[in-house]
Design a protein around this motif. Structure first.
Motif, short mmCIF file in Angstrom:
data_model
loop_
_atom_site.label_atom_id
_atom_site.label_comp_id
_atom_site.label_asym_id
_atom_site.label_seq_id
_atom_site.Cartn_x
_atom_site.Cartn_y
_atom_site.Cartn_z
N ARG A 11 3.48 14.36 -17.87
CA ARG A 11 3.01 13.46 -16.79
C ARG A 11 2.48 14.24 -15.59
O ARG A 11 1.65 13.73 -14.86
CB ARG A 11 4.14 12.53 -16.36
CG ARG A 11 4.44 11.48 -17.40
CD ARG A 11 5.42 10.51 -16.87
NE ARG A 11 4.69 9.28 -16.62
CZ ARG A 11 5.25 8.14 -16.33
NH1 ARG A 11 6.54 8.08 -16.21
NH2 ARG A 11 4.53 7.07 -16.15
N SER A 12 2.97 15.48 -15.42
CA SER A 12 2.48 16.28 -14.29
C SER A 12 1.24 17.10 -14.66
O SER A 12 0.78 17.90 -13.87
CB SER A 12 3.59 17.20 -13.78
OG SER A 12 3.89 18.18 -14.74
N GLY A 13 0.72 16.89 -15.88
CA GLY A 13 -0.54 17.52 -16.26
C GLY A 13 -0.44 18.73 -17.16
O GLY A 13 -1.45 19.35 -17.49
N ASP A 14 0.75 19.11 -17.59
CA ASP A 14 0.93 20.27 -18.47
C ASP A 14 0.44 19.91 -19.88
O ASP A 14 1.07 19.15 -20.59
CB ASP A 14 2.42 20.65 -18.49
CG ASP A 14 2.71 21.88 -19.31
OD1 ASP A 14 1.89 22.27 -20.17
OD2 ASP A 14 3.80 22.46 -19.10
N LYS A 15 -0.71 20.48 -20.27
CA LYS A 15 -1.33 20.17 -21.56
C LYS A 15 -0.49 20.66 -22.75
O LYS A 15 -0.47 20.03 -23.79
CB LYS A 15 -2.75 20.75 -21.64
CG LYS A 15 -3.70 20.13 -20.64
CD LYS A 15 -3.87 18.65 -20.92
CE LYS A 15 -4.81 18.01 -19.91
NZ LYS A 15 -4.83 16.57 -19.99
N ILE A 16 0.16 21.81 -22.59
CA ILE A 16 1.01 22.32 -23.68
C ILE A 16 2.19 21.38 -23.89
O ILE A 16 2.53 21.03 -25.02
CB ILE A 16 1.49 23.76 -23.37
CG1 ILE A 16 0.28 24.70 -23.37
CG2 ILE A 16 2.53 24.21 -24.39
CD1 ILE A 16 0.59 26.10 -22.87
N ALA A 17 2.80 20.95 -22.79
CA ALA A 17 3.92 20.00 -22.90
C ALA A 17 3.44 18.68 -23.51
O ALA A 17 4.16 18.07 -24.30
CB ALA A 17 4.53 19.76 -21.53
N GLU A 18 2.23 18.27 -23.16
CA GLU A 18 1.69 17.03 -23.72
C GLU A 18 1.54 17.14 -25.24
O GLU A 18 1.92 16.23 -25.97
CB GLU A 18 0.33 16.73 -23.09
CG GLU A 18 -0.24 15.40 -23.47
CD GLU A 18 -1.56 15.10 -22.75
OE1 GLU A 18 -2.33 14.31 -23.30
OE2 GLU A 18 -1.79 15.66 -21.66
N ALA A 19 1.03 18.27 -25.72
CA ALA A 19 0.89 18.49 -27.16
C ALA A 19 2.26 18.52 -27.83
O ALA A 19 2.45 17.91 -28.89
CB ALA A 19 0.13 19.79 -27.43
N ARG A 20 3.22 19.21 -27.21
CA ARG A 20 4.57 19.27 -27.78
C ARG A 20 5.24 17.89 -27.76
O ARG A 20 5.98 17.53 -28.67
CB ARG A 20 5.40 20.29 -27.03
CG ARG A 20 4.97 21.72 -27.37
CD ARG A 20 5.71 22.77 -26.61
NE ARG A 20 7.15 22.73 -26.86
CZ ARG A 20 8.02 23.42 -26.14
NH1 ARG A 20 7.60 24.17 -25.14
NH2 ARG A 20 9.29 23.34 -26.40
#
Length: 189
Positions: A11-20
């Motif tokens: 939610r804060s924009g971390d693309k790696i976290a979004e993929a995970r």
């Protein structure tokens, strides 16, 4: 990494976290669907279809999960909506024509299995009764949604809802009583 932490990072924009997060969401949904379809003796291929539909609904939905608890609530809601939409699309035959009633006591049979078994009218009636229960007591409706449509057991729900198993079972009895009374009234009227 914990689902709640992944959600916050995504939610804060971390693309790696979004993929995970998406990988984690897919895996959790698949395990949930697979576990309950296996318990009911249904072909596991149906779990994949259900997971894909739930994943797509959650991905395009406006309501992003805030934490693990919210994730399971959204996933169960999506499963319910998918099942009910499928039933409506099939254009169920007239109500009660030789179809055995759907029992809330037999929650080992997930709602998808009931759809595949042709219990369309019962599921539509249950969905309508569940909507009325939602107006009466939203927390009881969420419990039914998680247990019946989401396939979560009481032990699993203790973590998701942060409540004791005893209180969940008490509320399950209340919800069943409401739904049985509502369904009996709808059938009689």
């Amino acid at each position: 990494m914990d689902t709640t932490l992944l959600i916050a990072a995504a939610r804060s924009g971390d693309k790696i976290a979004e993929a995970r997060l998406f990988d984690s969401v897919y895996a959790d949904l698949h395990r949930m669907a697979q576990h309950h379809l296996l318990r009911s003796g249904t072909d596991i291929a149906h779990a994949q279809s259900l997971v894909h539909e739930v994943y797509l609904r959650m991905a395009r939905g406006d309501d992003a999960p805030n934490d693990r608890r919210h994730f399971f609530a959204l996933a169960s809601r999506a499963m319910r909506q998918i099942v009910i939409d499928h039933v409506r699309k099939r254009g169920a035959a007239k109500r009660g024509e030789g179809v055995a009633p759907l029992s809330l006591d037999d929650v080992r049979e997930p709602a998808l299995t009931a759809v595949l078994a042709g219990q369309d009218d019962e599921l539509l009636s249950l969905d309508a009764a569940l909507q009325r229960l939602e107006h009466f007591d939203e927390s009881l409706a969420r419990l039914v949604e998680l247990h019946f449509f989401g396939g979560l057991g009481f032990v699993e729900m203790t973590t998701v809802l942060d409540r004791s198993e005893r209180s969940l079972k008490r509320d399950w009895r209340k919800a069943k009583a409401f739904l049985y009374r509502d369904l009996a009234h709808a059938t009689a009227g």
